[in-house]
Scaffold this motif. Structure first.
Motif, PDB file in Angstrom:
ATOM      1  N   ASP A  22       9.190   6.852   0.922  1.00 54.79           N
ATOM      2  CA  ASP A  22      10.445   6.245   0.469  1.00 54.79           C
ATOM      3  C   ASP A  22      11.232   5.677   1.653  1.00 54.79           C
ATOM      4  O   ASP A  22      11.805   4.584   1.561  1.00 54.79           O
ATOM      5  CB  ASP A  22      11.300   7.271  -0.274  1.00 54.79           C
ATOM      6  CG  ASP A  22      10.789   7.542  -1.685  1.00 54.79           C
ATOM      7  OD1 ASP A  22      10.044   6.699  -2.213  1.00 54.79           O
ATOM      8  OD2 ASP A  22      11.140   8.600  -2.243  1.00 54.79           O
ATOM      9  N   LEU A  23      11.264   6.414   2.760  1.00 53.99           N
ATOM     10  CA  LEU A  23      11.978   5.929   3.945  1.00 53.99           C
ATOM     11  C   LEU A  23      11.298   4.686   4.512  1.00 53.99           C
ATOM     12  O   LEU A  23      11.971   3.772   4.996  1.00 53.99           O
ATOM     13  CB  LEU A  23      12.043   7.028   5.008  1.00 53.99           C
ATOM     14  CG  LEU A  23      12.921   8.238   4.680  1.00 53.99           C
ATOM     15  CD1 LEU A  23      12.864   9.255   5.811  1.00 53.99           C
ATOM     16  CD2 LEU A  23      14.358   7.816   4.421  1.00 53.99           C
ATOM     17  N   MET A  24       9.974   4.643   4.446  1.00 56.45           N
ATOM     18  CA  MET A  24       9.248   3.462   4.935  1.00 56.45           C
ATOM     19  C   MET A  24       9.596   2.230   4.108  1.00 56.45           C
ATOM     20  O   MET A  24       9.775   1.134   4.650  1.00 56.45           O
ATOM     21  CB  MET A  24       7.739   3.713   4.877  1.00 56.45           C
ATOM     22  CG  MET A  24       7.243   4.753   5.853  1.00 56.45           C
ATOM     23  SD  MET A  24       5.454   5.068   5.621  1.00 56.45           S
ATOM     24  CE  MET A  24       5.157   6.270   6.935  1.00 56.45           C
ATOM     25  N   LEU A  25       9.714   2.416   2.801  1.00 50.99           N
ATOM     26  CA  LEU A  25      10.037   1.290   1.926  1.00 50.99           C
ATOM     27  C   LEU A  25      11.503   0.899   2.026  1.00 50.99           C
ATOM     28  O   LEU A  25      11.858  -0.275   1.958  1.00 50.99           O
ATOM     29  CB  LEU A  25       9.702   1.649   0.476  1.00 50.99           C
ATOM     30  CG  LEU A  25       8.205   1.806   0.153  1.00 50.99           C
ATOM     31  CD1 LEU A  25       8.019   2.401  -1.231  1.00 50.99           C
ATOM     32  CD2 LEU A  25       7.494   0.464   0.259  1.00 50.99           C
ATOM     33  N   ARG A  27       0.830  -1.209   0.000  1.00 47.95           N
ATOM     34  CA  ARG A  27       0.000   0.000   0.000  1.00 47.95           C
ATOM     35  C   ARG A  27       0.860   1.253   0.000  1.00 47.95           C
ATOM     36  O   ARG A  27       0.546   2.254  -0.655  1.00 47.95           O
ATOM     37  CB  ARG A  27      -0.937   0.000   1.202  1.00 47.95           C
ATOM     38  CG  ARG A  27      -2.144  -0.916   1.010  1.00 47.95           C
ATOM     39  CD  ARG A  27      -2.755  -1.341   2.321  1.00 47.95           C
ATOM     40  NE  ARG A  27      -3.097  -0.247   3.206  1.00 47.95           N
ATOM     41  CZ  ARG A  27      -3.248  -0.367   4.533  1.00 47.95           C
ATOM     42  NH1 ARG A  27      -3.080  -1.554   5.098  1.00 47.95           N
ATOM     43  NH2 ARG A  27      -3.570   0.662   5.274  1.00 47.95           N
ATOM     44  N   VAL A  28       1.976   1.203   0.758  1.00 51.65           N
ATOM     45  CA  VAL A  28       2.906   2.329   0.777  1.00 51.65           C
ATOM     46  C   VAL A  28       3.438   2.583  -0.636  1.00 51.65           C
ATOM     47  O   VAL A  28       3.477   3.730  -1.116  1.00 51.65           O
ATOM     48  CB  VAL A  28       4.074   2.058   1.745  1.00 51.65           C
ATOM     49  CG1 VAL A  28       5.175   3.118   1.583  1.00 51.65           C
ATOM     50  CG2 VAL A  28       3.579   2.036   3.186  1.00 51.65           C
ATOM     51  N   ARG A  72       5.426  14.081   1.064  1.00 50.48           N
ATOM     52  CA  ARG A  72       4.952  12.800   1.577  1.00 50.48           C
ATOM     53  C   ARG A  72       5.685  11.635   0.904  1.00 50.48           C
ATOM     54  O   ARG A  72       5.899  10.594   1.508  1.00 50.48           O
ATOM     55  CB  ARG A  72       3.438  12.658   1.362  1.00 50.48           C
ATOM     56  CG  ARG A  72       2.634  13.719   2.101  1.00 50.48           C
ATOM     57  CD  ARG A  72       1.167  13.364   2.129  1.00 50.48           C
ATOM     58  NE  ARG A  72       0.360  14.566   2.321  1.00 50.48           N
ATOM     59  CZ  ARG A  72      -0.956  14.575   2.394  1.00 50.48           C
ATOM     60  NH1 ARG A  72      -1.630  13.449   2.268  1.00 50.48           N
ATOM     61  NH2 ARG A  72      -1.621  15.698   2.560  1.00 50.48           N
ATOM     62  N   ARG A  73       6.072  11.835  -0.351  1.00 50.45           N
ATOM     63  CA  ARG A  73       6.795  10.781  -1.053  1.00 50.45           C
ATOM     64  C   ARG A  73       8.118  10.480  -0.357  1.00 50.45           C
ATOM     65  O   ARG A  73       8.546   9.326  -0.286  1.00 50.45           O
ATOM     66  CB  ARG A  73       7.038  11.193  -2.497  1.00 50.45           C
ATOM     67  CG  ARG A  73       7.500  10.035  -3.397  1.00 50.45           C
ATOM     68  CD  ARG A  73       7.737  10.484  -4.825  1.00 50.45           C
ATOM     69  NE  ARG A  73       6.554  11.156  -5.343  1.00 50.45           N
ATOM     70  CZ  ARG A  73       6.571  12.341  -5.946  1.00 50.45           C
ATOM     71  NH1 ARG A  73       7.729  12.981  -6.107  1.00 50.45           N
ATOM     72  NH2 ARG A  73       5.466  12.878  -6.396  1.00 50.45           N
ATOM     73  N   ALA A  74       8.768  11.509   0.179  1.00 52.23           N
ATOM     74  CA  ALA A  74      10.030  11.294   0.887  1.00 52.23           C
ATOM     75  C   ALA A  74       9.818  10.414   2.121  1.00 52.23           C
ATOM     76  O   ALA A  74      10.641   9.548   2.436  1.00 52.23           O
ATOM     77  CB  ALA A  74      10.637  12.638   1.287  1.00 52.23           C
ATOM     78  N   ILE A  75       8.703  10.610   2.802  1.00 47.95           N
ATOM     79  CA  ILE A  75       8.379   9.783   3.972  1.00 47.95           C
ATOM     80  C   ILE A  75       8.114   8.350   3.555  1.00 47.95           C
ATOM     81  O   ILE A  75       8.618   7.394   4.165  1.00 47.95           O
ATOM     82  CB  ILE A  75       7.157  10.373   4.709  1.00 47.95           C
ATOM     83  CG1 ILE A  75       7.461  11.781   5.219  1.00 47.95           C
ATOM     84  CG2 ILE A  75       6.738   9.463   5.860  1.00 47.95           C
ATOM     85  CD1 ILE A  75       6.238  12.539   5.690  1.00 47.95           C
TER      86      ILE A  75
END
Length: 312
Positions: A25-28, A8-9, A20-23
């Protein structure tokens, strides 16, 4: 087909604004690290803000970072091998060490976000004011935890007993009274004998502090629920995450209760420490023990049998 959290991320990443994409990206890139860190730390690494992180996790369907982390931890728990949820059989030793250390750090870090501070404050107040405290555990791990906490509370000057025997837990519950406290520790939270002992103590007017998972039968009986959710262990039903989180809460309770008791508790701890040093207990130098103020070496010297004594 239902998407996993990380899927989903990845799915919402493509249409997300740049911040938000930067956040995402860190999650992935490193979900383990995201599991460990706070709002502020994640905001700093992603060069965004805490409100932006909140909006991002809400886009994923979560009320806040705590709920997101719990879901992420549960998803990561599915992977790995039968030895450890983060480790693959083919991993090198350095990878094994790193993954297990990060997993342990994430478990401890998660304690802060799961504890309700108002409930914790109430539990500390009840423990500090209790005329007597009984501690119940169910299972080998919980028995160890209750013994450890009992030793800490006793050193602070509180009347506290830890009971491992199921029958004695119930006897102790029947001897409780209003103002007393029962601390019940059980990760599983469903042992019938433990629940019976808690019911007996509550019937006498005692308050119950429960260290267990939310939603358990024990949690439902607690006046003060210190609820901790940890991922399932691959090997043991009650694994290392439960050990670490429970020990962390025990340390938190000890310090907060000591603060609540104030100077008398601090002075008692210092007197105990001084006595232990005098008698060779808890000393790092391992001196010879003597209970009459003199050392074994001194006795030998007095008798002329010590090293260096003059004999003919």
């Amino acid at each position: 087909m239902t998407l996993t959290l990380l899927q989903r991320v990845a799915e919402i990443r493509g249409s997300a604004p740049a911040t938000r994409r930067a956040i995402l990206d860190l999650m992935l890139e490193d979900p383990d690290r995201v599991l460990e860190e706070s709002f502020d730390s994640l905001a700093e690494r992603s060069r965004s803000s805490v409100p932006t992180i909140m909006r991002t996790v809400r886009d994923l369907g979560f009320a806040g970072l705590r709920e997101f982390k719990l879901a992420l931890a549960q998803e990561l728990a599915v992977g790995g091998s039968p030895l450890h949820r983060r480790v693959s059989i083919e991993d090198a030793a350095t990878d094994v060490v790193g993954k297990i250390a990060r997993s342990a750090a994430a478990s401890v870090s998660g304690v802060r976000s799961q504890l309700d501070m108002d409930v914790l404050d109430g539990a500390v107040g009840a423990i500090a004011a209790a005329p007597h405290i009984d501690l119940y555990g169910a299972g080998a791990t919980s028995w160890f935890m209750t013994g450890d906490l009992q030793a800490r509370l006793f050193r602070l000057g509180l009347s506290a007993n830890a009971w491992a025997d199921y029958h004695l837990q119930q006897v102790a519950g029947a001897a409780q009274r209003p103002g007393g406290v029962v601390i019940a520790i059980s990760h599983v939270g469903g042992m019938p004998s433990l629940l019976d002992a808690v019911d007996i103590a509550r019937a006498q007017g005692a308050k119950v502090v429960a260290l267990t998972r939310p939603g358990t039968a024990l949690a439902a009986k607690a006046d003060y629920l210190l609820g901790l959710t940890v991922p399932d262990d691959a090997v043991m039903h009650v694994g290392i995450d439960a050990y670490l989180t429970h020990l962390t809460v025990i340390e938190i309770l000890t310090v907060l209760v000591a603060q609540r008791l104030g100077d008398p508790a601090m002075q008692r701890l210092q007197r105990a420490r001084d006595a232990f040093q005098r008698h060779g207990i808890d000393a790092t130098t391992h001196p010879l023990q003597s209970w009459d103020g003199g050392g074994i070496g001194e006795d030998k010297a007095a008798n002329g049998t010590g090293n260096g004594s003059a004999t003919s």
